[in-house]
Motif scaffolding. Structure first.
Motif, PDB file in Angstrom:
ATOM      1  N   GLU A   1       1.084   5.273   0.199  1.00 45.25           N
ATOM      2  CA  GLU A   1       0.389   6.513   0.532  1.00 45.25           C
ATOM      3  C   GLU A   1       1.376   7.659   0.323  1.00 45.25           C
ATOM      4  O   GLU A   1       2.509   7.589   0.794  1.00 45.25           O
ATOM      5  CB  GLU A   1      -0.085   6.491   1.975  1.00 45.25           C
TER       6      GLU A   1
ATOM      7  N   ARG B   1      -3.508   7.377  -2.575  1.00 45.89           N
ATOM      8  CA  ARG B   1      -3.239   6.018  -2.118  1.00 45.89           C
ATOM      9  C   ARG B   1      -3.359   5.063  -3.292  1.00 45.89           C
ATOM     10  O   ARG B   1      -4.240   5.210  -4.140  1.00 45.89           O
ATOM     11  CB  ARG B   1      -4.262   5.641  -1.040  1.00 45.89           C
TER      12      ARG B   1
ATOM     13  N   THR C   1       0.871  -1.166   0.000  1.00 46.32           N
ATOM     14  CA  THR C   1       0.000   0.000   0.000  1.00 46.32           C
ATOM     15  C   THR C   1       0.908   1.216   0.000  1.00 46.32           C
ATOM     16  O   THR C   1       1.783   1.340   0.862  1.00 46.32           O
ATOM     17  CB  THR C   1      -0.912   0.009   1.244  1.00 46.32           C
TER      18      THR C   1
ATOM     19  N   TYR D   1      -3.126  14.085  -0.626  1.00 45.20           N
ATOM     20  CA  TYR D   1      -3.002  12.663  -0.316  1.00 45.20           C
ATOM     21  C   TYR D   1      -3.480  11.814  -1.483  1.00 45.20           C
ATOM     22  O   TYR D   1      -4.499  12.106  -2.104  1.00 45.20           O
ATOM     23  CB  TYR D   1      -3.849  12.355   0.927  1.00 45.20           C
TER      24      TYR D   1
END
Length: 124
Positions: free
Chosen positions: A8, A16, A6, A14
């Protein structure tokens, strides 16, 4: 365990995504040096590795047997204030790693037992 990371990114907004571990280096190299990164292998699993990457350092935390441990480079337990994804936190000085090292450790994490035996870990 799936070998999916994952990713980020805070730069400054932001975003992801998830990438297969073998593609991590390509993704990492595509992100600006000034960005904050959170990289998690095994997100949500009982055996995960969490890496933060900032412009001047990285950190590695691993969950094993329900215990979070930090990768340690030196025995210096003094806590220093660092900024991770825009938030100030206190972190043991001996657990601050060179920027590139966090990603290197994450690549090793596909072989967890080797990663654990190759490095020094301290409980959080």
């Amino acid at each position: 365990m799936r070998n999916v990371v994952t990713v980020e990114v805070w730069d400054p907004s932001y975003r992801r995504s998830e990438v297969p571990l073998p593609r991590l280096l390509d993704v990492y190299r595509s992100i600006p040096v000034g960005a904050s990164l959170g990289l998690t292998l095994g997100d949500g699993e009982d055996d995960c590795v969490i890496v933060t990457v900032e412009p001047d350092f990285s950190t590695v935390t691993a969950l094993r047997d329900r215990t979070f441990c930090n990768l340690q480079l030196s025995d210096d337990p003094a806590e220093v204030e660092i900024t991770v994804a825009g938030e100030g936190i206190h972190w043991p000085r001996g657990c601050l790693l060179p920027r590139e090292m966090g990603v290197q450790i994450l690549l090793e994490a596909a072989q967890r037992e080797e990663m654990w035996s190759r490095h020094t870990w301290v409980e959080q």
